[in-house]
Design a protein around this motif. Structure first.
Motif, mmCIF file in Angstrom:
data_model
loop_
_atom_site.group_PDB
_atom_site.id
_atom_site.type_symbol
_atom_site.label_atom_id
_atom_site.label_comp_id
_atom_site.label_asym_id
_atom_site.label_seq_id
_atom_site.Cartn_x
_atom_site.Cartn_y
_atom_site.Cartn_z
ATOM 1 N N GLY A 2 40.486 25.211 -12.874
ATOM 2 C CA GLY A 2 39.057 25.128 -13.173
ATOM 3 C C GLY A 2 38.334 24.058 -12.387
ATOM 4 N N CYS A 3 38.624 23.970 -11.111
ATOM 5 C CA CYS A 3 38.097 22.873 -10.283
ATOM 6 C C CYS A 3 36.737 23.130 -9.667
ATOM 7 N N ASN A 4 36.143 24.274 -9.903
ATOM 8 C CA ASN A 4 34.877 24.536 -9.228
ATOM 9 C C ASN A 4 33.682 23.884 -9.921
ATOM 10 N N THR A 5 33.835 23.428 -11.162
ATOM 11 C CA THR A 5 32.742 22.748 -11.858
ATOM 12 C C THR A 5 33.297 21.750 -12.876
ATOM 13 N N GLY A 6 32.415 20.936 -13.385
ATOM 14 C CA GLY A 6 32.699 20.100 -14.548
ATOM 15 C C GLY A 6 33.853 19.124 -14.405
ATOM 16 N N THR B 115 37.770 15.635 -11.726
ATOM 17 C CA THR B 115 39.167 15.194 -11.687
ATOM 18 C C THR B 115 39.743 15.373 -10.292
ATOM 19 N N ALA B 116 39.499 16.518 -9.684
ATOM 20 C CA ALA B 116 39.986 16.767 -8.322
ATOM 21 C C ALA B 116 39.406 15.753 -7.347
ATOM 22 N N ARG B 117 38.126 15.470 -7.457
ATOM 23 C CA ARG B 117 37.461 14.522 -6.558
ATOM 24 C C ARG B 117 38.064 13.130 -6.685
ATOM 25 N N VAL B 118 38.212 12.654 -7.900
ATOM 26 C CA VAL B 118 38.712 11.291 -8.121
ATOM 27 C C VAL B 118 40.176 11.170 -7.696
ATOM 28 N N LEU B 119 40.987 12.146 -8.034
ATOM 29 C CA LEU B 119 42.395 12.069 -7.646
ATOM 30 C C LEU B 119 42.563 12.166 -6.133
ATOM 31 N N ALA B 120 41.727 12.962 -5.477
ATOM 32 C CA ALA B 120 41.751 13.027 -4.011
ATOM 33 C C ALA B 120 41.339 11.686 -3.404
ATOM 34 N N LEU B 121 40.344 11.047 -3.987
ATOM 35 C CA LEU B 121 39.920 9.730 -3.513
ATOM 36 C C LEU B 121 41.040 8.698 -3.616
ATOM 37 N N ALA C 204 35.109 28.131 -5.564
ATOM 38 C CA ALA C 204 36.180 27.181 -5.238
ATOM 39 C C ALA C 204 35.953 26.566 -3.860
ATOM 40 N N ASN C 205 35.599 27.389 -2.896
ATOM 41 C CA ASN C 205 35.353 26.877 -1.544
ATOM 42 C C ASN C 205 34.150 25.945 -1.506
ATOM 43 N N LYS C 206 33.114 26.256 -2.271
ATOM 44 C CA LYS C 206 31.940 25.381 -2.346
ATOM 45 C C LYS C 206 32.324 24.038 -2.961
ATOM 46 N N ALA C 207 33.078 24.062 -4.042
ATOM 47 C CA ALA C 207 33.523 22.818 -4.685
ATOM 48 C C ALA C 207 34.397 22.011 -3.733
ATOM 49 N N ARG C 208 35.277 22.680 -3.019
ATOM 50 C CA ARG C 208 36.148 22.014 -2.043
ATOM 51 C C ARG C 208 35.311 21.318 -0.971
ATOM 52 N N GLU C 209 34.321 22.015 -0.446
ATOM 53 C CA GLU C 209 33.437 21.436 0.570
ATOM 54 C C GLU C 209 32.694 20.216 0.020
ATOM 55 N N LEU D 132 43.037 25.360 -8.424
ATOM 56 C CA LEU D 132 43.279 26.703 -8.928
ATOM 57 C C LEU D 132 42.018 27.195 -9.626
ATOM 58 N N CYS D 133 41.358 28.177 -9.008
ATOM 59 C CA CYS D 133 40.082 28.687 -9.521
ATOM 60 C C CYS D 133 40.095 30.207 -9.491
#
Length: 79
Positions: free
Chosen positions: A32-36, A41-47, A62-67, A55-56
């Motif tokens: 559920g990484c495309n929002t919220g 969580t994905a952003r902070v852990l990547a940082l 998903a691609n928009k969130a990744r970008e 997994l979306c």
């Protein structure tokens, strides 16, 4: 219920929770990484150096969130 011994509260941010953690070399799967919460969580852990697998259900979202996440890391804002 007794007092909590944690330094976090219900108002703590993901950045505060991950402060000081080195995740280099760690691989993390997040659903559920495309929002919220999943996206944050994905952003902070990547940082913090983790390799994130997002997994979306919707590839376009998903691609928009990744970008968005990559852009925030590269421009140094982390936001």
């Amino acid at each position: 219920m007794g007092a909590s011994n944690t330094k976090f509260s219900k108002k703590s941010t993901a950045m505060e929770s991950a402060d000081g953690i080195d995740l280099n070399g760690k691989v993390i799967l997040i659903t559920g990484c495309n929002t919220g919460i999943g996206k944050e969580t994905a952003r902070v852990l990547a940082l913090h150096g983790a390799k994130i697998y997002m997994l979306c259900r919707n590839m376009e979202k998903a691609n928009k969130a990744r970008e968005d996440i990559i852009k925030s890391i590269k421009d140094g804002t982390g936001k």
